[in-house]
Design a protein around this motif. Structure first.
Motif, PDB file in Angstrom:
ATOM      1  N   ASP A  95       0.802  -1.235   0.000  1.00  0.00           N
ATOM      2  CA  ASP A  95       0.000   0.000   0.000  1.00  0.00           C
ATOM      3  C   ASP A  95       0.832   1.282   0.000  1.00  0.00           C
ATOM      4  O   ASP A  95       0.285   2.371   0.168  1.00  0.00           O
ATOM      5  N   ALA A  96       2.143   1.187  -0.187  1.00  0.00           N
ATOM      6  CA  ALA A  96       2.997   2.385  -0.189  1.00  0.00           C
ATOM      7  C   ALA A  96       3.728   2.503  -1.523  1.00  0.00           C
ATOM      8  O   ALA A  96       4.301   1.522  -2.004  1.00  0.00           O
ATOM      9  N   PRO A  97       3.739   3.686  -2.154  1.00  0.00           N
ATOM     10  CA  PRO A  97       4.512   3.880  -3.381  1.00  0.00           C
ATOM     11  C   PRO A  97       6.003   3.900  -3.074  1.00  0.00           C
ATOM     12  O   PRO A  97       6.429   4.433  -2.046  1.00  0.00           O
ATOM     13  N   MET A  98       6.802   3.332  -3.981  1.00  0.00           N
ATOM     14  CA  MET A  98       8.243   3.271  -3.786  1.00  0.00           C
ATOM     15  C   MET A  98       8.946   3.519  -5.116  1.00  0.00           C
ATOM     16  O   MET A  98       8.371   3.332  -6.195  1.00  0.00           O
ATOM     17  N   VAL A  99      10.206   3.927  -5.038  1.00  0.00           N
ATOM     18  CA  VAL A  99      11.014   4.232  -6.215  1.00  0.00           C
ATOM     19  C   VAL A  99      11.260   2.968  -7.030  1.00  0.00           C
ATOM     20  O   VAL A  99      11.536   1.898  -6.475  1.00  0.00           O
ATOM     21  N   GLY A 100      11.169   3.090  -8.348  1.00  0.00           N
ATOM     22  CA  GLY A 100      11.472   1.979  -9.244  1.00  0.00           C
ATOM     23  C   GLY A 100      10.242   1.292  -9.789  1.00  0.00           C
ATOM     24  O   GLY A 100       9.174   1.308  -9.171  1.00  0.00           O
ATOM     25  N   ALA A 101      10.409   0.675 -10.953  1.00  0.00           N
ATOM     26  CA  ALA A 101       9.278   0.030 -11.616  1.00  0.00           C
ATOM     27  C   ALA A 101       8.869  -1.264 -10.930  1.00  0.00           C
ATOM     28  O   ALA A 101       7.711  -1.672 -11.004  1.00  0.00           O
ATOM     29  N   GLU A 102       9.810  -1.927 -10.229  1.00  0.00           N
ATOM     30  CA  GLU A 102       9.517  -3.191  -9.571  1.00  0.00           C
ATOM     31  C   GLU A 102      10.121  -3.208  -8.180  1.00  0.00           C
ATOM     32  O   GLU A 102      11.088  -2.506  -7.893  1.00  0.00           O
ATOM     33  N   HIS A 103       9.538  -4.046  -7.315  1.00  0.00           N
ATOM     34  CA  HIS A 103      10.063  -4.195  -5.965  1.00  0.00           C
ATOM     35  C   HIS A 103      11.253  -5.156  -5.986  1.00  0.00           C
ATOM     36  O   HIS A 103      11.183  -6.223  -6.601  1.00  0.00           O
TER      37      HIS A 103
END
Length: 266
Positions: free
Chosen positions: A214-222
């Motif tokens: 539920d949190a946006p993060m940098v980068g296209a994939e985790h």
């Protein structure tokens, strides 16, 4: 209690008038969880469910008091109408595959005219019955509205904007749509051109991002490598009060971001 995956849970909030606690029959207002099996529970922790909530069965009978009998004699037609209409109950519309192909769908709601926060999400049949003044419901007691709800690939900002516009006509309507990415489906790389996501220290982020827990993060994939958590503009000042609001930053000639340690998730 067995673990319940987040994909099976909706975290919502009710202002009251929708649910009662099953064990006590007392009205409930506050955070609640909706499971995919259609049951509702107090709180927002799927690992430890609170008391079960149910939708009350409300009688439309107006009573038999002296005041009621007096009113009935003065307004017999109105009294007869009110005793025959059905109660309005909340109902959440689920998007169809056709809606996902279109990337959006329409959600409907009603509000009691004498309760500024008396909103309920309803289905299209209830919406049509009230808006067309059919005798199914007390159309004098309710007003209705609708909302375009985006479904694919980064919906938080667009749904927030739609709600902000709608609140000019229906103040507080956002309380029944607290999860801005509800029903979202991601089938392409998420990218922000700016004005949407920010680092913890207030710096704007432009580029690809993904959503993890539920949190946006940098980068296209985790990935397993450390990468920064991002914050929507509406959440940034709440998370870190030492950071000026985004509107304040835009009004400044220059802004030097303070040194921040952390802000990474794994």
């Amino acid at each position: 209690m067995a673990y319940i995956p987040k994909s099976k849970v909706n975290r919502l909030n009710t202002p009251g008038g929708e649910f009662v606690i099953k064990s006590t029959n007392q009205e409930y207002a506050g955070n609640y969880i909706e499971l995919s099996n259609g049951k509702y529970y107090v709180g927002n922790n799927q690992k430890q469910l609170g008391q079960e909530l149910i939708i009350p069965l409300v009688s439309n009978q107006l009573g038999n008091s002296d005041d009621f009998r007096t009113y009935s004699n003065l307004k017999p037609q109105t009294t007869k109408f009110q005793s025959q209409v059905k109660s309005v109950y909340p109902s959440k519309s689920i998007p169809t595959e056709e809606d996902y192909n279109r990337s959006y769908y329409t959600r409907y709601f009603t509000r009691k005219v004498n309760e500024p926060r008396g909103y309920m999400e309803v289905d299209i049949d209830t919406f049509n019955a009230i808006s067309q003044r059919k005798k199914t419901y007390d159309y004098n007691l309710y007003e209705v509205g609708s909302l375009t709800w985006n479904l694919k690939n980064g919906t938080t900002t667009s749904n927030s904007i739609n709600l902000q516009i709608l609140e000019r006509t229906f103040p507080f309507v956002s309380i029944i749509f607290p999860k801005l990415d509800e029903f979202e489906k991601i089938d392409s790389i998420l990218t922000t051109p700016g004005g949407e996501l920010y680092y913890e220290d207030g710096r704007e982020y432009i580029g690809p991002y993904h959503v993890h827990e539920d949190a946006p993060m940098v980068g296209a994939e985790h990935t397993e490598e450390p990468h920064a958590t991002l914050y929507y503009s509406k959440d940034l000042n709440t998370f870190n009060p030492s950071i000026p609001s985004i509107s304040d930053l835009k009004n400044q000639d220059s802004f030097e971001a303070p040194e921040v340690k952390g802000g990474f998730r794994y």
